[in-house]
Design a protein around this motif. Structure first.
Motif, short mmCIF file in Angstrom:
data_model
loop_
_atom_site.label_atom_id
_atom_site.label_comp_id
_atom_site.label_asym_id
_atom_site.label_seq_id
_atom_site.Cartn_x
_atom_site.Cartn_y
_atom_site.Cartn_z
N ILE A 1 0.85 -1.20 0.00
CA ILE A 1 0.00 0.00 0.00
C ILE A 1 0.88 1.24 0.00
CG2 ILE A 1 -1.66 1.35 1.34
CD1 ILE A 1 -2.90 -1.23 2.32
N ARG A 2 1.95 1.23 0.80
CA ARG A 2 2.83 2.39 0.88
C ARG A 2 3.43 2.72 -0.48
NH1 ARG A 2 5.22 0.98 4.91
NH2 ARG A 2 7.06 -0.10 4.12
N ARG A 3 3.92 1.72 -1.20
CA ARG A 3 4.52 1.96 -2.51
C ARG A 3 3.49 2.57 -3.47
NH1 ARG A 3 7.11 -2.99 -1.31
NH2 ARG A 3 5.45 -4.18 -2.35
N ARG A 4 2.30 2.01 -3.47
CA ARG A 4 1.27 2.50 -4.40
C ARG A 4 0.74 3.86 -3.98
NH1 ARG A 4 -0.03 -1.97 -7.70
NH2 ARG A 4 0.92 -3.89 -6.90
N MET A 5 0.70 4.10 -2.66
CA MET A 5 0.25 5.40 -2.17
C MET A 5 1.24 6.49 -2.57
SD MET A 5 -2.38 6.52 -0.35
CE MET A 5 -2.87 5.12 0.69
N SER B 1 -1.67 -6.37 -5.23
CA SER B 1 -1.48 -7.73 -5.74
C SER B 1 -2.13 -8.75 -4.81
CB SER B 1 0.02 -8.04 -5.88
OG SER B 1 0.70 -7.79 -4.67
N THR B 2 -2.16 -8.47 -3.52
CA THR B 2 -2.88 -9.29 -2.54
C THR B 2 -3.70 -8.36 -1.67
OG1 THR B 2 -1.05 -9.20 -0.95
CG2 THR B 2 -1.10 -11.08 -2.48
N GLU B 3 -4.74 -8.89 -1.04
CA GLU B 3 -5.63 -8.07 -0.22
C GLU B 3 -5.31 -8.26 1.26
OE1 GLU B 3 -9.60 -9.14 -1.27
OE2 GLU B 3 -9.46 -8.32 -3.30
N PRO B 4 -4.64 -7.29 1.89
CA PRO B 4 -4.35 -7.41 3.32
C PRO B 4 -5.64 -7.24 4.13
CG PRO B 4 -3.73 -5.25 2.55
CD PRO B 4 -4.12 -6.02 1.33
N HIS B 5 -5.68 -7.86 5.28
CA HIS B 5 -6.85 -7.75 6.17
C HIS B 5 -6.59 -6.63 7.17
CE1 HIS B 5 -9.37 -9.82 9.57
NE2 HIS B 5 -9.98 -8.76 9.09
N PHE B 6 -7.44 -5.62 7.17
CA PHE B 6 -7.27 -4.51 8.11
C PHE B 6 -8.63 -3.92 8.48
CE2 PHE B 6 -6.87 -2.45 3.89
CZ PHE B 6 -7.87 -1.49 3.99
N VAL B 7 -8.62 -3.13 9.55
CA VAL B 7 -9.82 -2.42 10.01
C VAL B 7 -9.48 -0.94 10.18
CG1 VAL B 7 -11.64 -2.26 11.76
CG2 VAL B 7 -10.57 -4.48 11.27
N PRO C 1 -13.37 -4.75 -1.25
CA PRO C 1 -13.30 -6.15 -0.80
C PRO C 1 -13.61 -6.30 0.69
CG PRO C 1 -11.47 -5.67 -2.26
CD PRO C 1 -12.16 -4.36 -2.00
N GLN C 2 -14.12 -7.47 1.06
CA GLN C 2 -14.55 -7.72 2.44
C GLN C 2 -13.39 -7.71 3.43
OE1 GLN C 2 -16.47 -11.32 1.03
NE2 GLN C 2 -18.40 -10.68 1.95
N MET C 3 -12.16 -7.89 2.93
CA MET C 3 -10.98 -7.86 3.80
C MET C 3 -10.73 -6.46 4.35
SD MET C 3 -9.47 -10.95 3.79
CE MET C 3 -7.68 -10.84 3.86
N PHE C 4 -11.26 -5.43 3.68
CA PHE C 4 -11.03 -4.05 4.06
C PHE C 4 -12.21 -3.58 4.91
CE2 PHE C 4 -8.99 -3.68 -0.42
CZ PHE C 4 -7.92 -4.47 0.00
#
Length: 245
Positions: free
Chosen positions: A109-113, A145-151, A183-186
């Protein structure tokens, strides 16, 4: 790196948060359990709204969850609204602050941000809530590329600016509804009073917890109140031992 820090600093996130009390040990057990179960469930709704009238303890619940999510490594970011505050009451501060948190949560996320900020398309020089959400949140998260799980936690949404000359609150509510399509992971946890515009925006798009107050307080709530007064009386006794016979 110093370059990354300099780029992310352009987001101008809110960082000077006041201290918000957390739930006393042994209180709000069922509410916190429900929120934690929702947070861990990556197959369910990605939005949860905790609501009730002012003074029902929503901010202590949000503060407790921020602490627990940080400890468990799931805290993607947070924003605590404060009515009348130049930045903490400003809806245009939300997504740039959340983006800053997400950039520190995950390296991809940091790289893309950073790439999004350097592209110059984010409109960081203006207060444009919709543009910030689309470029810093939706576009960045959609390219992972992958979906990290966060709140992500947003507290006291009802304390967001209600200046009739400013449409940013309405726009913020629209972007929160748009989170429902991520996505539901977010995950996004919101606390607020059920004001008409908030109720209209959040109804039907996620899980709902309504806190009991007044005559609707159940046994657990009464237990929590007793614990609170016991805690307060103990605190006073320690500070003023001469009052204790």
């Amino acid at each position: 790196t110093s370059h990354e820090r300099d780029v992310l600093a352009r987001l101008k996130p809110v960082e000077d948060w006041p201290t918000v009390s957390q739930c006393l040990d042994g209180t709000r057990k069922s509410v916190l359990k429900s929120i934690e179960e929702w947070a861990m469930n990556t197959d369910g709704s990605n939005i949860m709204w905790v609501n009730e009238s002012p003074g029902s303890g929503m901010s202590t619940i949000a503060s407790t969850m921020v602490s627990r999510l940080r400890e468990s490594g799931l805290l993607g970011g947070f924003f605590f609204f404060k009515s009348g505050h130049a930045r903490m009451g400003n809806p245009a501060s939300v997504w740039r602050t959340i983006a800053f948190g997400l950039a520190h949560f995950d390296a991809d996320i940091r790289r893309r941000m950073i790439a999004a900020i350097e592209s110059g398309k984010c409109g960081l020089e203006v207060e444009d809530t919709e543009l910030h959400f689309n470029e810093l949140i939706r576009s960045v998260l959609s390219t992972l590329s992958t979906e990290p799980h966060f709140v992500v936690v947003i507290d006291a949404l009802d304390e967001c600016s209600i200046d009739i000359r400013d449409t940013q609150r309405e726009t913020l509510l629209e972007t929160i509804r748009a989170w429902h399509h991520l996505p539901q992971m977010f995950k996004l946890l919101i606390t607020s009073c059920p004001e008409d515009d908030i109720y209209h925006s959040l109804s039907g798009i996620g899980d709902l917890i309504t806190l009991a107050v007044g005559d609707t307080v159940e046994e657990e709530g009464e237990h929590d109140i007793r614990l609170f007064f016991r805690h307060e009386f103990d605190r006073i006794a320690k500070r003023r031992p001469n009052l204790v016979s």
